[in-house]
Design a protein around this motif. Sequence first.
Motif, PDB file in Angstrom:
ATOM      1  N   PRO A   1      -3.228 -25.629   6.218  1.00  0.00           N
ATOM      2  CA  PRO A   1      -4.426 -26.480   6.115  1.00  0.00           C
ATOM      3  C   PRO A   1      -5.287 -26.331   7.367  1.00  0.00           C
ATOM      4  O   PRO A   1      -4.753 -26.266   8.486  1.00  0.00           O
ATOM      5  CB  PRO A   1      -3.868 -27.903   6.015  1.00  0.00           C
ATOM      6  N   PRO A   2      -6.594 -26.277   7.208  1.00  0.00           N
ATOM      7  CA  PRO A   2      -7.468 -26.067   8.369  1.00  0.00           C
ATOM      8  C   PRO A   2      -7.492 -27.280   9.290  1.00  0.00           C
ATOM      9  O   PRO A   2      -7.395 -28.416   8.836  1.00  0.00           O
ATOM     10  CB  PRO A   2      -8.834 -25.815   7.751  1.00  0.00           C
ATOM     11  N   VAL A   3      -7.619 -27.017  10.567  1.00  0.00           N
ATOM     12  CA  VAL A   3      -7.774 -28.094  11.542  1.00  0.00           C
ATOM     13  C   VAL A   3      -9.173 -28.668  11.350  1.00  0.00           C
ATOM     14  O   VAL A   3     -10.135 -27.917  11.226  1.00  0.00           O
ATOM     15  CB  VAL A   3      -7.608 -27.528  12.976  1.00  0.00           C
ATOM     16  N   PRO A   4      -9.294 -29.985  11.302  1.00  0.00           N
ATOM     17  CA  PRO A   4     -10.624 -30.567  11.049  1.00  0.00           C
ATOM     18  C   PRO A   4     -11.663 -30.135  12.081  1.00  0.00           C
ATOM     19  O   PRO A   4     -11.345 -29.932  13.258  1.00  0.00           O
ATOM     20  CB  PRO A   4     -10.388 -32.076  11.133  1.00  0.00           C
ATOM     21  N   ARG A   5     -12.901 -30.041  11.631  1.00  0.00           N
ATOM     22  CA  ARG A   5     -14.002 -29.586  12.484  1.00  0.00           C
ATOM     23  C   ARG A   5     -14.125 -30.385  13.760  1.00  0.00           C
ATOM     24  O   ARG A   5     -14.325 -29.855  14.837  1.00  0.00           O
ATOM     25  CB  ARG A   5     -15.322 -29.686  11.731  1.00  0.00           C
ATOM     26  N   HIS A   6     -13.982 -31.692  13.633  1.00  0.00           N
ATOM     27  CA  HIS A   6     -14.235 -32.528  14.812  1.00  0.00           C
ATOM     28  C   HIS A   6     -13.127 -32.350  15.857  1.00  0.00           C
ATOM     29  O   HIS A   6     -13.287 -32.732  17.001  1.00  0.00           O
ATOM     30  CB  HIS A   6     -14.377 -34.011  14.424  1.00  0.00           C
ATOM     31  N   VAL A   7     -12.032 -31.748  15.453  1.00  0.00           N
ATOM     32  CA  VAL A   7     -10.954 -31.481  16.411  1.00  0.00           C
ATOM     33  C   VAL A   7     -11.147 -30.115  17.051  1.00  0.00           C
ATOM     34  O   VAL A   7     -10.970 -29.951  18.264  1.00  0.00           O
ATOM     35  CB  VAL A   7      -9.566 -31.537  15.707  1.00  0.00           C
ATOM     36  N   THR A   8     -11.537 -29.125  16.224  1.00  0.00           N
ATOM     37  CA  THR A   8     -11.680 -27.782  16.776  1.00  0.00           C
ATOM     38  C   THR A   8     -12.779 -27.721  17.839  1.00  0.00           C
ATOM     39  O   THR A   8     -12.787 -26.833  18.684  1.00  0.00           O
ATOM     40  CB  THR A   8     -11.987 -26.725  15.685  1.00  0.00           C
ATOM     41  N   GLY A   9     -13.663 -28.694  17.802  1.00  0.00           N
ATOM     42  CA  GLY A   9     -14.707 -28.745  18.821  1.00  0.00           C
ATOM     43  C   GLY A   9     -14.118 -28.935  20.213  1.00  0.00           C
ATOM     44  O   GLY A   9     -14.744 -28.595  21.219  1.00  0.00           O
ATOM     45  N   TYR A  10     -12.917 -29.483  20.267  1.00  0.00           N
ATOM     46  CA  TYR A  10     -12.294 -29.760  21.560  1.00  0.00           C
ATOM     47  C   TYR A  10     -11.316 -28.673  22.008  1.00  0.00           C
ATOM     48  O   TYR A  10     -10.786 -28.719  23.110  1.00  0.00           O
ATOM     49  CB  TYR A  10     -11.537 -31.096  21.511  1.00  0.00           C
ATOM     50  N   ILE A  11     -11.012 -27.765  21.119  1.00  0.00           N
ATOM     51  CA  ILE A  11      -9.977 -26.764  21.407  1.00  0.00           C
ATOM     52  C   ILE A  11     -10.581 -25.375  21.276  1.00  0.00           C
ATOM     53  O   ILE A  11     -11.398 -25.126  20.407  1.00  0.00           O
ATOM     54  CB  ILE A  11      -8.804 -26.884  20.414  1.00  0.00           C
ATOM     55  N   ASP A  12     -10.155 -24.481  22.152  1.00  0.00           N
ATOM     56  CA  ASP A  12     -10.699 -23.121  22.089  1.00  0.00           C
ATOM     57  C   ASP A  12     -10.126 -22.385  20.872  1.00  0.00           C
ATOM     58  O   ASP A  12      -9.044 -22.699  20.383  1.00  0.00           O
ATOM     59  CB  ASP A  12     -10.367 -22.348  23.374  1.00  0.00           C
ATOM     60  N   LYS A  13     -10.892 -21.418  20.430  1.00  0.00           N
ATOM     61  CA  LYS A  13     -10.543 -20.667  19.205  1.00  0.00           C
ATOM     62  C   LYS A  13      -9.148 -20.069  19.271  1.00  0.00           C
ATOM     63  O   LYS A  13      -8.416 -20.092  18.288  1.00  0.00           O
ATOM     64  CB  LYS A  13     -11.552 -19.526  18.988  1.00  0.00           C
ATOM     65  N   ALA A  14      -8.807 -19.532  20.420  1.00  0.00           N
ATOM     66  CA  ALA A  14      -7.510 -18.844  20.545  1.00  0.00           C
ATOM     67  C   ALA A  14      -6.357 -19.806  20.290  1.00  0.00           C
ATOM     68  O   ALA A  14      -5.369 -19.470  19.639  1.00  0.00           O
ATOM     69  CB  ALA A  14      -7.389 -18.191  21.911  1.00  0.00           C
ATOM     70  N   SER A  15      -6.505 -21.026  20.813  1.00  0.00           N
ATOM     71  CA  SER A  15      -5.434 -22.012  20.622  1.00  0.00           C
ATOM     72  C   SER A  15      -5.324 -22.418  19.164  1.00  0.00           C
ATOM     73  O   SER A  15      -4.227 -22.610  18.639  1.00  0.00           O
ATOM     74  CB  SER A  15      -5.698 -23.257  21.472  1.00  0.00           C
ATOM     75  N   VAL A  16      -6.467 -22.578  18.529  1.00  0.00           N
ATOM     76  CA  VAL A  16      -6.452 -22.952  17.114  1.00  0.00           C
ATOM     77  C   VAL A  16      -5.770 -21.847  16.306  1.00  0.00           C
ATOM     78  O   VAL A  16      -4.936 -22.103  15.443  1.00  0.00           O
ATOM     79  CB  VAL A  16      -7.885 -23.197  16.588  1.00  0.00           C
ATOM     80  N   GLN A  17      -6.126 -20.608  16.607  1.00  0.00           N
ATOM     81  CA  GLN A  17      -5.529 -19.489  15.889  1.00  0.00           C
ATOM     82  C   GLN A  17      -4.031 -19.425  16.130  1.00  0.00           C
ATOM     83  O   GLN A  17      -3.246 -19.152  15.215  1.00  0.00           O
ATOM     84  CB  GLN A  17      -6.188 -18.165  16.306  1.00  0.00           C
TER      85      GLN A  17
ATOM     86  N   TYR B   1      -2.385 -21.898  13.952  1.00  0.00           N
ATOM     87  CA  TYR B   1      -2.279 -21.420  12.566  1.00  0.00           C
ATOM     88  C   TYR B   1      -1.144 -20.405  12.435  1.00  0.00           C
ATOM     89  O   TYR B   1      -0.358 -20.451  11.490  1.00  0.00           O
ATOM     90  CB  TYR B   1      -3.579 -20.760  12.113  1.00  0.00           C
ATOM     91  N   ASP B   2      -1.068 -19.500  13.395  1.00  0.00           N
ATOM     92  CA  ASP B   2      -0.030 -18.467  13.343  1.00  0.00           C
ATOM     93  C   ASP B   2       1.362 -19.092  13.406  1.00  0.00           C
ATOM     94  O   ASP B   2       2.261 -18.692  12.688  1.00  0.00           O
ATOM     95  CB  ASP B   2      -0.192 -17.469  14.492  1.00  0.00           C
ATOM     96  N   ASP B   3       1.518 -20.080  14.290  1.00  0.00           N
ATOM     97  CA  ASP B   3       2.819 -20.745  14.422  1.00  0.00           C
ATOM     98  C   ASP B   3       3.210 -21.478  13.135  1.00  0.00           C
ATOM     99  O   ASP B   3       4.348 -21.417  12.690  1.00  0.00           O
ATOM    100  CB  ASP B   3       2.791 -21.766  15.570  1.00  0.00           C
ATOM    101  N   GLU B   4       2.241 -22.185  12.580  1.00  0.00           N
ATOM    102  CA  GLU B   4       2.522 -22.936  11.350  1.00  0.00           C
ATOM    103  C   GLU B   4       2.932 -21.999  10.227  1.00  0.00           C
ATOM    104  O   GLU B   4       3.889 -22.260   9.493  1.00  0.00           O
ATOM    105  CB  GLU B   4       1.268 -23.719  10.903  1.00  0.00           C
ATOM    106  N   ALA B   5       2.192 -20.910  10.097  1.00  0.00           N
ATOM    107  CA  ALA B   5       2.488 -19.952   9.029  1.00  0.00           C
ATOM    108  C   ALA B   5       3.857 -19.316   9.257  1.00  0.00           C
ATOM    109  O   ALA B   5       4.658 -19.194   8.338  1.00  0.00           O
ATOM    110  CB  ALA B   5       1.407 -18.878   8.982  1.00  0.00           C
ATOM    111  N   GLU B   6       4.124 -18.945  10.489  1.00  0.00           N
ATOM    112  CA  GLU B   6       5.389 -18.299  10.809  1.00  0.00           C
ATOM    113  C   GLU B   6       6.578 -19.221  10.532  1.00  0.00           C
ATOM    114  O   GLU B   6       7.620 -18.780  10.065  1.00  0.00           O
ATOM    115  CB  GLU B   6       5.385 -17.838  12.276  1.00  0.00           C
ATOM    116  N   ALA B   7       6.392 -20.503  10.795  1.00  0.00           N
ATOM    117  CA  ALA B   7       7.471 -21.465  10.539  1.00  0.00           C
ATOM    118  C   ALA B   7       7.862 -21.458   9.064  1.00  0.00           C
ATOM    119  O   ALA B   7       9.030 -21.627   8.711  1.00  0.00           O
ATOM    120  CB  ALA B   7       7.033 -22.863  10.965  1.00  0.00           C
ATOM    121  N   VAL B   8       6.878 -21.267   8.210  1.00  0.00           N
ATOM    122  CA  VAL B   8       7.145 -21.228   6.768  1.00  0.00           C
ATOM    123  C   VAL B   8       7.684 -19.866   6.356  1.00  0.00           C
ATOM    124  O   VAL B   8       8.652 -19.754   5.608  1.00  0.00           O
ATOM    125  CB  VAL B   8       5.864 -21.545   5.963  1.00  0.00           C
TER     126      VAL B   8
END
Lengths: 157, 140
Positions: free
Chosen positions: B40-56, B59-66
Amino acid sequence: MKILLPVDGSEHSLDAVRHAIHLVKQGLDASFVLMNVQEPTYLYEMVLAPSADVLERVTGAAGNHSIEAAEDLLSQADIAFEREVVSGEPAPTIIETGERYDCDAIIIGARGRGAMRSALLGSVSQAVLQRSPVPVTIVKTGQTHWQADTPDAGASE
Amino acid sequence: MKILLAVDGSPFTQRMLDYLATHEALIAPAKEVSVITAVPPVPRHVTGYIDKASVQAYYDDEAEAVIKPVREFIEKRQWKASYVTAVGNAADVISKAASEGKFDLLMMGSQGHSAIGSLVMGSVTARVMAHCATPVLIVR
């Protein structure tokens, strides 16, 4: 593996058979049990007005008729199958038949005879899905990819 | 034959894999199975506070866990598989992948993490069935 194919005589229910044939043509090694459930005749109906319709149900002719088109499809595809025409309440009977034949899976149309446009999933398919001890494949109507199943249609994947 | 397995790390994922392990005839004709999971995507209002690399990375960690336990299960059985993860709403991701990939069969659990036993199927499975023409094999 053994797969149960319930049909109800409707065109919608035949799509489940077409999907099964498609899988076999793609290389699936499975045997099939084709079945139809006829709702039981009530004594009331038999005594009061034995119309041709009632008698057809009684003699199982309706069941055989409902299953005919599906049998033709499987025979044309040269696929062996067992067949069963049973009387009873559709969903529990389908599941019971599947258990009796030791089926590993059920393939059923999303809708059947009583199809309402608004319904995503017919009542029988829904009840089968809910109570089935084995995975159920739901096949929606109007599929077209198996129309490519002709020798000159090119290789699959 | 092309088969798509939709996984989410819920008990249904394992049930699906267990079923395949005891019914290998189903996947035998497929040169490889495709495995997909949606994050599931991180909400827009949150990604504004976090750099793209961290968000990515998230996502990679979440996917890998599954994916990791699924991949281990599959590799132990020496099946061939390809793995796809996508960020987005699960029903949309799965429907799109199934349709665009021209899969013959989609396999998914009747429910996922938010399973309520009394329902016929969960929201993602219901939405996939509503929007996707691919036959769906549902594992309870």
